[in-house]
Design an enzyme around this catalytic site. Structure first.
Site, PDB file in Angstrom:
ATOM      1  N   LYS A   1      -0.978  -3.472 -30.400  1.00  0.00           N
ATOM      2  CA  LYS A   1      -0.188  -3.642 -31.625  1.00  0.00           C
ATOM      3  C   LYS A   1      -0.941  -4.544 -32.606  1.00  0.00           C
ATOM      4  O   LYS A   1      -1.139  -4.194 -33.767  1.00  0.00           O
ATOM      5  CB  LYS A   1       1.167  -4.264 -31.259  1.00  0.00           C
ATOM      6  CG  LYS A   1       2.011  -4.683 -32.443  1.00  0.00           C
ATOM      7  CD  LYS A   1       3.194  -5.533 -31.984  1.00  0.00           C
ATOM      8  CE  LYS A   1       3.959  -6.098 -33.168  1.00  0.00           C
ATOM      9  NZ  LYS A   1       4.641  -5.063 -33.960  1.00  0.00           N
TER      10      LYS A   1
ATOM     11  N   CYS B   1       7.519  -2.458 -31.214  1.00  0.00           N
ATOM     12  CA  CYS B   1       8.157  -2.607 -29.908  1.00  0.00           C
ATOM     13  C   CYS B   1       9.531  -3.235 -30.074  1.00  0.00           C
ATOM     14  O   CYS B   1       9.783  -3.934 -31.051  1.00  0.00           O
ATOM     15  CB  CYS B   1       7.323  -3.521 -29.015  1.00  0.00           C
ATOM     16  SG  CYS B   1       5.674  -2.894 -28.724  1.00  0.00           S
TER      17      CYS B   1
ATOM     18  N   HIS C   1      15.130   2.755 -46.963  1.00  0.00           N
ATOM     19  CA  HIS C   1      13.867   2.616 -46.230  1.00  0.00           C
ATOM     20  C   HIS C   1      12.675   2.613 -47.158  1.00  0.00           C
ATOM     21  O   HIS C   1      11.545   2.440 -46.732  1.00  0.00           O
ATOM     22  CB  HIS C   1      13.743   3.720 -45.180  1.00  0.00           C
ATOM     23  CG  HIS C   1      14.892   3.715 -44.225  1.00  0.00           C
ATOM     24  ND1 HIS C   1      16.058   4.397 -44.483  1.00  0.00           N
ATOM     25  CD2 HIS C   1      15.073   3.065 -43.060  1.00  0.00           C
ATOM     26  CE1 HIS C   1      16.909   4.169 -43.498  1.00  0.00           C
ATOM     27  NE2 HIS C   1      16.340   3.368 -42.622  1.00  0.00           N
TER      28      HIS C   1
ATOM     29  N   LYS D   1      13.282  10.977 -32.402  1.00  0.00           N
ATOM     30  CA  LYS D   1      13.483  10.377 -31.089  1.00  0.00           C
ATOM     31  C   LYS D   1      12.945  11.279 -29.987  1.00  0.00           C
ATOM     32  O   LYS D   1      13.166  12.483 -30.010  1.00  0.00           O
ATOM     33  CB  LYS D   1      14.974  10.181 -30.847  1.00  0.00           C
ATOM     34  CG  LYS D   1      15.376   8.881 -31.394  1.00  0.00           C
ATOM     35  CD  LYS D   1      16.757   8.461 -31.044  1.00  0.00           C
ATOM     36  CE  LYS D   1      16.973   7.098 -31.648  1.00  0.00           C
ATOM     37  NZ  LYS D   1      16.127   6.071 -31.044  1.00  0.00           N
TER      38      LYS D   1
END
Ligand code: GLN
Ligand code: ZN
Length: 752
Positions: free
Chosen positions: A18, A513, A692, A114
């Protein structure tokens, strides 16, 4: 017995990938440095599994962003707009994953969805009519060779062609069936290359097989694998399924020429009965997925042993039965070693990815001693049972699930009591979480500031927020949620029965995460959670202030759940805790209360036939239990992040909230047709702009959006609001957007 691991976490024990990726995105490190970090992570992951004695270890389970996207790039299924940027291969890949804005152009990212019933998200490949499928990548091969050089013989993990085609969006006129032959041929070439490089096993992941399948799906499956397995180039092929049972395809699957089949005995409720009733071919290996790849509890060895012995009655050759994980270990954190604060008393009950390797090893050769010491863990756990909570759940009556009077009567009473204008304006709860807001929380957590200082700061923020909303002219105000890090963790911290980890990160998407809290024991509310903040906000204004809570289903869905009691029971316990909070808010004159169920849709079972019995039959009553005790005058709102509930509209209506707000700005408002057809009774606030994005919508645009919405919704039921909370947005764009939103509402009021 041999052992197999479907896939291993790839973000790094301390999320090294990350941090390196984010540095690379900011241009702070060159690609070579990122590649080096990635290589080190892979090496450690392989060594760890080898050390634990795992027989079948995957390579190519690594990814810089997502394995479905890797597969698209492997076979040249890359929309032209990304290639046209003229970037390096890795940069093109990231452009498709995250969007690109810079000197070479401006393109949005591919869609993200998803991954089945997990909180991991995959990138949706796009297939254009002129896309030419061609094996152009070498990632599976190079990772296999990299492992081989470290003396780790791996099986090569691939997203299977069937699942890949089912998840791909065909944007032109072609369909999956039209390109299946071409894709299968390229998989064949890949098999040949892998075999040439010395690979013995490939693992094709086909989780799509656990969904409802029709005859066309089955025909596609047979066509693909009939061809691909016709020439395996000496490779052994493991068909790997997970996230459920393969009841629709079992017969087809066992008839195909796979060398091994991996089945999920944890989530696959019917897997064992399928094997028992339909048998299993003598010439194939069965990899029994018995160590849960999704949850963090220690395996109950006696239960696993019992299932294994039932399977061995069918798979009689011991060489042909392997034990494995139920799905990739991607969905659990790395290791308990990272948890330094959690007392051993608790820790000994958990198994993260590394500890699951030990479990596989122990189970593959289970001794009586190991079994006995494992069984001790399943006696009563410390602090896990609260008799008061149990008694309360047992005392729930059917009538507790029904709010009275009925909606139609309440709607009249509330209109009278609240006196709101037509098209009332509101927000979803959070206001921008600026750096000072986060610092206040972390300073308090670290003990740098006192509780008084912490509260004072938040009160100042609440006051600013209330004044801002008054100035803007919003009708229903919120306090702004400055005290919350996360809508689930915040509540978890105030409920007994929860435990928290330090570093138990799980990949959600890309490099992001999450750290789900763990439901350890019976849940109850320790003290009022949000009441003081809401009360304070309310004291500052004459306008209605909306209380803000997270609902029980979302709280549980974003936690690691218990396995010693049912999900239904856990949800009921949480519902009672949140119900207490609702009643306290009401007692403190908060007469509008929003109960967010952002994740309600998310855990809908993968098969339609399981929707009710396995989920909705307890999830919806749990929500109703939370609010059924309030007075008729009290208005209950709920919020969902996606409008993907077209197929369960009557169910959403039966949550019996008074108002629901949801995302509608990105979708094409089709949901509104469906609401109308279903005579949706609940009042609605379809989000009029997308929070968003930093873009400020103009008044005209918002009026346009509202005009379209009004064609499909009754005016008296329509609310005006953004599509989600504003916490990730900047202050300036928020103020401007809300100003325009209020202006747009006023404009349409005048039109009446
Ligand atoms: N009330 C929450 C907020 O505004 C809702 C967040 C969500 O739906 N994800 O932040
Ligand atoms: Zn939302």
């Amino acid at each position: 017995m041999k052992t197999s691991v479907i896939g291993f976490p790839r973000i790094g024990r301390d999320r090294e990938l990350k941090f390196a990726s984010e540095k690379f995105f900011r241009g702070e490190i060159p690609e070579t440095e990122l590649q080096e970090v990635a290589r080190e992570i892979r090496e450690l992951d392989w060594e760890t599994q080898k050390h634990a004695g795992i027989d079948l270890i995957s390579s190519n389970d690594f990814s810089f962003y997502d394995n479905v996207l890797d597969t698209a790039f492997l076979f040249n299924i890359v929309p032209q707009r990304y290639k046209d940027l003229g970037l390096s291969l890795l940069q093109t890949y990231f452009a498709a994953a995250r969007g690109y804005q810079g000197e070479k152009g401006n393109v949005k990212a591919l869609a993200m969805k998803k991954w089945f019933n997990t909180n991991y998200h995959y990138i949706v490949p796009e297939f254009e009519d002129d896309t030419k499928i061609e094996l152009i990548g070498s990632k599976p091969l190079s990772e296999f060779l990299e492992a081989a050089e470290l003396e780790v013989q791996t099986k090569v993990q691939l997203v299977g062609p069937f699942t890949f085609l089912k998840l791909t969006r065909f944007v032109g006129s072609k369909k999956a069936e039209d390109v299946a032959d071409a894709l299968t041929a390229e998989y064949g070439k890949l098999f040949a290359k892998l075999s040439g490089a010395g690979a013995a096993w490939v693992q094709v992941d086909e989780p799509y097989l656990v969904r409802d399948l029709d005859t066309e799906d089955l025909a596609l499956l047979k066509k693909i694998y009939g061809q691909l397995l016709g020439n395996k180039n000496g490779l052994k092929v493991l068909l790997q399924t997970y996230f459920g049972d393969v009841r629709d395809a079992y017969e087809e699957v066992v008839a195909l020429d796979f060398d091994a089949i991996g089945l999920d005995f944890v989530e696959g409720r019917k897997t064992l009965s399928l094997v028992k009733e339909k048998g299993f071919p003598k010439d194939k290996i069965l990899v029994a997925g018995l160590v849960n790849g999704k949850n963090i509890w220690k395996n109950d060895y006696s239960k696993t042993k019992a299932v294994l012995s039932e399977i061995s009655a069918i798979v009689t050759d011991p060489e042909k039965l392997y034990i494995g994980t139920s799905c990739s270990l991607l969905h659990v954190p790395y290791t308990l070693d990272n948890e330094t604060k959690l007392p051993e008393e608790y820790k000994k009950h958990f198994a993260f990815a590394e500890e699951k390797l030990i479990e596989l090893n122990e189970l593959s050769n289970l001794t009586d001693e190991v079994l006995a010491s494992n069984q001790v863990l399943f006696e009563k756990r410390v602090d896990s049972v609260d008799e008061k909570v149990r008694a309360r759940v047992a005392a729930i009556k059917d009538s507790d699930y029904t709010r009275l009077p009925v909606f139609e009567e309440r709607e009249v009473i509330q209109k009278e009591a609240l006196g709101l204008p037509l098209f009332p304006t509101t927000t979803i709860g959070s206001f921008p979480q600026t750096a000072d807001v986060r610092k206040n929380r972390s300073d308090f957590r670290k003990g740098v500031i006192s509780k008084e200082e912490y509260v004072k700061f938040n009160q100042k923020k609440i006051e600013e927020c209330i004044r801002l909303q008054e100035e803007l002219g919003l009708d229903v105000l919120v306090h702004g949620e400055f005290e919350r890090n996360d809508m689930v963790e915040y509540f978890g911290e105030h409920l007994s029965g929860y435990v928290f980890t330090e570093k138990a990160w799980v990949l959600s998407y890309g490099t992001r995460c999450v750290k789900p809290p763990i439901v350890w024991g019976d849940v109850s509310r320790k003290e009022p959670i949000t009441v003081e903040w809401s009360k304070y906000a309310k004291s500052l204004t004459d306008k209605p202030v909306k209380g803000m809570l997270t609902g029980p289903v979302t709280i549980l869905n974003w936690s690691f759940p218990r396995e010693d009691i049912s999900i239904k029971e856990s949800v009921q316990q949480i519902a009672l805790a949140i119900r207490d909070e609702v009643l306290d808010l009401e007692a403190n004159d908060i007469n509008i209360i929003q109960i967010d169920e952002a994740a309600l849709r998310e855990k809908l079972p993968l098969r339609k036939s399981d929707w009710y019995s396995e989920y909705l039959d307890f999830a919806i009553p749990a929500f109703r239990l939370v609010h059924s005790g309030v007075k008729a005058e009290t208005q209950i709102h709920t919020h969902m992040c996606y409008s993907e509930f077209t197929d369960i509209i009557p169910v959403i209506d039966s949550m019996d909230a008074d108002v629901i707000t949801f995302e509608a700005s990105r979708s094409d408002l089709l949901i509104l047709d469906a609401l109308k057809e279903n005579h949706f009774k609940t009042e609605v606030g379809p989000g009029v702009y997308d929070i968003h994005s930093p873009r400020v919508p103009s008044v005209e645009e918002l009026v346009g959006q509202l005009t379209k919405i009004r064609e499909k919704t009754e005016d008296r039921k329509l609310w005006v609001n953004p599509d989600c909370g504003l916490k990730t947005r900047g202050v300036e764009e928020t103020v401007q957007s809300l100003k325009n939103l209020v202006e747009a509402a006023k404009t349409i009021r005048l039109e009446r």
